[in-house]
Design a protein around this motif. Structure first.
Motif, PDB file in Angstrom:
ATOM      1  N   GLU A  38      15.990  -7.292  13.900  1.00 47.08           N
ATOM      2  CA  GLU A  38      17.040  -6.635  13.138  1.00 47.08           C
ATOM      3  C   GLU A  38      16.533  -6.339  11.731  1.00 47.08           C
ATOM      4  OE1 GLU A  38      19.893  -5.560  14.148  1.00 47.08           O
ATOM      5  OE2 GLU A  38      19.631  -6.325  16.186  1.00 47.08           O
ATOM      6  N   PRO A  39      16.692  -5.107  11.224  1.00 49.06           N
ATOM      7  CA  PRO A  39      16.168  -4.753   9.900  1.00 49.06           C
ATOM      8  C   PRO A  39      16.675  -5.658   8.786  1.00 49.06           C
ATOM      9  CG  PRO A  39      16.844  -2.791  11.105  1.00 49.06           C
ATOM     10  CD  PRO A  39      17.301  -3.956  11.914  1.00 49.06           C
ATOM     11  N   GLN A  40      17.968  -6.039   8.832  1.00 53.82           N
ATOM     12  CA  GLN A  40      18.501  -6.866   7.762  1.00 53.82           C
ATOM     13  C   GLN A  40      17.879  -8.264   7.777  1.00 53.82           C
ATOM     14  OE1 GLN A  40      20.256  -5.435  10.129  1.00 53.82           O
ATOM     15  NE2 GLN A  40      21.744  -6.800  11.101  1.00 53.82           N
ATOM     16  N   ASN A  41      17.592  -8.784   8.987  1.00 58.31           N
ATOM     17  CA  ASN A  41      16.946 -10.092   9.074  1.00 58.31           C
ATOM     18  C   ASN A  41      15.527 -10.039   8.521  1.00 58.31           C
ATOM     19  OD1 ASN A  41      19.241 -11.087  10.266  1.00 58.31           O
ATOM     20  ND2 ASN A  41      18.432 -11.021  12.355  1.00 58.31           N
ATOM     21  N   ARG A  42      14.826  -8.973   8.821  1.00 59.79           N
ATOM     22  CA  ARG A  42      13.455  -8.820   8.313  1.00 59.79           C
ATOM     23  C   ARG A  42      13.447  -8.735   6.793  1.00 59.79           C
ATOM     24  NH1 ARG A  42       9.750  -7.356  12.127  1.00 59.79           N
ATOM     25  NH2 ARG A  42       8.452  -6.364  10.541  1.00 59.79           N
ATOM     26  N   LEU A  43      14.407  -7.988   6.219  1.00 50.89           N
ATOM     27  CA  LEU A  43      14.462  -7.842   4.771  1.00 50.89           C
ATOM     28  C   LEU A  43      14.781  -9.168   4.095  1.00 50.89           C
ATOM     29  CD1 LEU A  43      14.398  -6.063   2.275  1.00 50.89           C
ATOM     30  CD2 LEU A  43      16.815  -5.532   2.662  1.00 50.89           C
ATOM     31  N   VAL A  44      15.748  -9.905   4.655  1.00 50.28           N
ATOM     32  CA  VAL A  44      16.117 -11.198   4.066  1.00 50.28           C
ATOM     33  C   VAL A  44      14.945 -12.168   4.119  1.00 50.28           C
ATOM     34  CG1 VAL A  44      17.575 -13.233   4.375  1.00 50.28           C
ATOM     35  CG2 VAL A  44      18.577 -10.954   4.499  1.00 50.28           C
ATOM     36  N   ARG A  45      14.232 -12.207   5.241  1.00 47.24           N
ATOM     37  CA  ARG A  45      13.079 -13.101   5.363  1.00 47.24           C
ATOM     38  C   ARG A  45      11.965 -12.690   4.410  1.00 47.24           C
ATOM     39  NH1 ARG A  45      12.949 -16.326  10.093  1.00 47.24           N
ATOM     40  NH2 ARG A  45      14.773 -16.016  11.416  1.00 47.24           N
ATOM     41  N   ALA A  46      11.743 -11.388   4.264  1.00 46.99           N
ATOM     42  CA  ALA A  46      10.699 -10.926   3.345  1.00 46.99           C
ATOM     43  C   ALA A  46      11.041 -11.289   1.902  1.00 46.99           C
ATOM     44  CB  ALA A  46      10.509  -9.414   3.489  1.00 46.99           C
ATOM     45  N   ILE A  47      12.312 -11.119   1.516  1.00 49.11           N
ATOM     46  CA  ILE A  47      12.719 -11.475   0.156  1.00 49.11           C
ATOM     47  C   ILE A  47      12.592 -12.974  -0.070  1.00 49.11           C
ATOM     48  CG2 ILE A  47      14.681 -11.552  -1.423  1.00 49.11           C
ATOM     49  CD1 ILE A  47      15.610  -8.904  -0.277  1.00 49.11           C
ATOM     50  N   ALA A  48      13.005 -13.773   0.927  1.00 53.47           N
ATOM     51  CA  ALA A  48      12.923 -15.226   0.782  1.00 53.47           C
ATOM     52  C   ALA A  48      11.468 -15.682   0.647  1.00 53.47           C
ATOM     53  CB  ALA A  48      13.580 -15.906   1.977  1.00 53.47           C
ATOM     54  N   ALA A  49      10.593 -15.153   1.508  1.00 56.89           N
ATOM     55  CA  ALA A  49       9.181 -15.540   1.426  1.00 56.89           C
ATOM     56  C   ALA A  49       8.563 -15.057   0.121  1.00 56.89           C
ATOM     57  CB  ALA A  49       8.414 -14.956   2.619  1.00 56.89           C
ATOM     58  N   GLY A  50       8.909 -13.827  -0.301  1.00 58.69           N
ATOM     59  CA  GLY A  50       8.375 -13.309  -1.558  1.00 58.69           C
ATOM     60  C   GLY A  50       8.842 -14.110  -2.756  1.00 58.69           C
ATOM     61  N   ALA A  51      10.129 -14.495  -2.778  1.00 56.96           N
ATOM     62  CA  ALA A  51      10.648 -15.291  -3.887  1.00 56.96           C
ATOM     63  C   ALA A  51       9.972 -16.654  -3.954  1.00 56.96           C
ATOM     64  CB  ALA A  51      12.162 -15.450  -3.741  1.00 56.96           C
ATOM     65  N   LEU A  52       9.744 -17.263  -2.798  1.00 57.21           N
ATOM     66  CA  LEU A  52       9.059 -18.556  -2.780  1.00 57.21           C
ATOM     67  C   LEU A  52       7.636 -18.441  -3.307  1.00 57.21           C
ATOM     68  CD1 LEU A  52       9.003 -21.529  -2.010  1.00 57.21           C
ATOM     69  CD2 LEU A  52       8.362 -20.860   0.319  1.00 57.21           C
ATOM     70  N   LEU A  53       6.913 -17.409  -2.873  1.00 54.29           N
ATOM     71  CA  LEU A  53       5.549 -17.212  -3.355  1.00 54.29           C
ATOM     72  C   LEU A  53       5.531 -16.920  -4.856  1.00 54.29           C
ATOM     73  CD1 LEU A  53       4.111 -15.083  -0.416  1.00 54.29           C
ATOM     74  CD2 LEU A  53       3.343 -17.357  -1.100  1.00 54.29           C
ATOM     75  N   ASP A  54       6.475 -16.098  -5.337  1.00 52.78           N
ATOM     76  CA  ASP A  54       6.531 -15.797  -6.764  1.00 52.78           C
ATOM     77  C   ASP A  54       6.815 -17.047  -7.580  1.00 52.78           C
ATOM     78  OD1 ASP A  54       5.972 -13.145  -6.391  1.00 52.78           O
ATOM     79  OD2 ASP A  54       8.066 -12.531  -6.284  1.00 52.78           O
ATOM     80  N   ALA A  55       7.667 -17.939  -7.062  1.00 54.00           N
ATOM     81  CA  ALA A  55       7.947 -19.191  -7.765  1.00 54.00           C
ATOM     82  C   ALA A  55       6.691 -20.058  -7.866  1.00 54.00           C
ATOM     83  CB  ALA A  55       9.068 -19.947  -7.052  1.00 54.00           C
ATOM     84  N   VAL A  56       5.928 -20.089  -6.778  1.00 53.06           N
ATOM     85  CA  VAL A  56       4.670 -20.855  -6.804  1.00 53.06           C
ATOM     86  C   VAL A  56       3.693 -20.228  -7.802  1.00 53.06           C
ATOM     87  CG1 VAL A  56       2.671 -21.559  -5.446  1.00 53.06           C
ATOM     88  CG2 VAL A  56       4.963 -21.687  -4.452  1.00 53.06           C
ATOM     89  N   TYR A  57       3.598 -18.897  -7.814  1.00 57.70           N
ATOM     90  CA  TYR A  57       2.719 -18.217  -8.775  1.00 57.70           C
ATOM     91  C   TYR A  57       3.122 -18.557 -10.214  1.00 57.70           C
ATOM     92  CZ  TYR A  57       1.374 -15.255  -4.794  1.00 57.70           C
ATOM     93  OH  TYR A  57       0.918 -14.786  -3.593  1.00 57.70           O
ATOM     94  N   ALA A  58       4.443 -18.571 -10.466  1.00 57.73           N
ATOM     95  CA  ALA A  58       4.920 -18.852 -11.819  1.00 57.73           C
ATOM     96  C   ALA A  58       4.564 -20.274 -12.249  1.00 57.73           C
ATOM     97  CB  ALA A  58       6.429 -18.640 -11.895  1.00 57.73           C
ATOM     98  N   VAL A  59       4.650 -21.231 -11.345  1.00 53.09           N
ATOM     99  CA  VAL A  59       4.313 -22.620 -11.674  1.00 53.09           C
ATOM    100  C   VAL A  59       2.815 -22.785 -11.887  1.00 53.09           C
ATOM    101  CG1 VAL A  59       4.297 -24.979 -10.786  1.00 53.09           C
ATOM    102  CG2 VAL A  59       6.335 -23.551 -10.502  1.00 53.09           C
ATOM    103  N   VAL A  60       2.019 -22.168 -11.026  1.00 55.64           N
ATOM    104  CA  VAL A  60       0.572 -22.367 -11.068  1.00 55.64           C
ATOM    105  C   VAL A  60      -0.084 -21.537 -12.172  1.00 55.64           C
ATOM    106  CG1 VAL A  60      -1.568 -22.096  -9.761  1.00 55.64           C
ATOM    107  CG2 VAL A  60       0.484 -22.981  -8.629  1.00 55.64           C
ATOM    108  N   ALA A  61       0.328 -20.287 -12.314  1.00 53.63           N
ATOM    109  CA  ALA A  61      -0.367 -19.383 -13.241  1.00 53.63           C
ATOM    110  C   ALA A  61       0.595 -18.566 -14.082  1.00 53.63           C
ATOM    111  CB  ALA A  61      -1.293 -18.459 -12.458  1.00 53.63           C
ATOM    112  N   GLY A  62       1.743 -19.148 -14.441  1.00 51.22           N
ATOM    113  CA  GLY A  62       2.746 -18.414 -15.190  1.00 51.22           C
ATOM    114  C   GLY A  62       2.259 -17.853 -16.515  1.00 51.22           C
ATOM    115  N   PRO A  63       1.680 -18.669 -17.406  1.00 53.21           N
ATOM    116  CA  PRO A  63       1.222 -18.142 -18.705  1.00 53.21           C
ATOM    117  C   PRO A  63       0.194 -17.022 -18.570  1.00 53.21           C
ATOM    118  CG  PRO A  63       1.327 -20.535 -18.737  1.00 53.21           C
ATOM    119  CD  PRO A  63       1.548 -20.135 -17.323  1.00 53.21           C
TER     120      PRO A  63
END
Length: 224
Positions: A38-63
Motif C-alpha cells: 500500500e502506498p501510504q504504508n510505504r511512505l509512513v515506513r520510509a519517513i519513520a526509517a528516515g527520521a530514525l537515521l536523521d536522529a542518529v546522524y544528529a547525535v553522531v555528527a550534528g555539529p
C-alpha cells in the motif's frame, strides 16, 4: 502539507530519502512484503526509517553537519554553496550509502538467525517463470478451452504484485484432449490472464529428442 520553499523541500527530502533507499534495498534483498504494497504504508515506513537515521546522524555528527550546511554564512544552506563537493559526498554517504549498508546488514543478519529460509519469490506463478528458458506452454481455461503456444524471447510474463498474465509470442492449435495440432497460420501471439486459467503446463522437449530449431528460435510443436 506541500513544501512552499526550496528549503522546506530540501528538509523534506532529507527526512524521507534515507528511508526510501533503506526500504528499497531491504525489499530488493528480502523480496516484496504484502504489508508494504500500500502506498501510504510505504511512505509512513520510509519517513519513520528516515527520521530514525536523521536522529542518529544528529547525535553522531550534528555539529559537523550544521557547519557543512550553514558554513558560517547567510542562509541555511550557505555551506553547501561554498563546499558543493563535500556536501555532495556527505549526501551520498548519509542518504544512499549508510541506509543501503544498514539494509544489507539487516538482511544478512536475518538470514543467519532465521529459523527457516526466507524465499523472496512471492508467488508460485513467479517461481514457475523466474529464469525459465524458452518452452511450450499449454493452459486449460475455466471455460474448458485449451490454449497453447511458444514462450520465447519475445513473450512476456507479469510478476508480483501485478495481476498475473501471460503473452505467448506464437499460438498453436490445441485439440480437446490438450494435444498440439500445429502452429496457427499468421499468429502474432496469444494473451492469457491468470485469473482465467484452470490448469497450466510447461512442456520441455525430452532430452533424447532434438527438435528442429527454426530461424526465429522457435521449435516445432510437441509431438510434431
Amino acid at each position: 502539507m506541500v513544501p512552499g520553499t526550496a528549503q522546506q523541500l530540501t528538509i523534506l527530502l532529507i527526512l524521507v530519502l534515507p528511508g526510501v533507499f533503506y526500504q528499497a534495498v531491504r525489499e530488493r534483498l528480502r523480496g516484496p512484503l504484502a504489508a508494504e504494497q500500500e502506498p501510504q504504508n510505504r511512505l509512513v515506513r520510509a519517513i519513520a526509517a528516515g527520521a530514525l537515521l536523521d536522529a542518529v546522524y544528529a547525535v553522531v555528527a550534528g555539529p559537523w553537519l550544521v557547519r557543512l550546511l550553514a558554513g558560517g554564512g547567510d542562509g541555511p544552506f550557505a555551506g553547501v554553496l561554498r563546499q558543493p563537493r563535500e556536501a555532495g559526498a556527505a549526501a551520498l554517504l548519509l542518504i544512499v550509502a549508510v541506509p543501503s549498508a544498514l539494509a544489507w546488514a539487516e538482511a544478512r543478519w536475518r538470514r543467519r538467525h532465521a529459523g527457516a529460509r526466507y524465499e523472496p519469490t512471492p508467488t508460485a506463478w513467479d517461481a514457475l517463470f523466474r529464469g525459465r528458458g524458452s518452452c511450450f506452454v499449454r493452459v486449460r481455461l475455466k471455460s474448458g478451452l485449451w490454449v497453447g503456444g511458444w514462450l520465447g524471447s519475445r513473450s512476456a510474463v507479469s510478476g508480483y504484485p501485478q495481476s498475473g498474465d501471460l503473452y505467448l509470442q506464437a499460438q498453436y492449435r490445441v485439440g480437446p484432449d490438450g494435444s498440439f495440432l500445429g502452429k496457427v497460420p499468421g499468429t502474432a501471439g496469444v494473451y492469457v490472464r491468470a485469473s482465467d486459467i484452470e490448469v497450466l503446463e510447461v512442456l520441455l522437449p525430452p532430452a533424447r529428442e532434438r527438435p528442429e530449431r527454426r530461424a526465429d528460435g522457435e521449435r516445432s510443436g510437441p509431438g510434431q
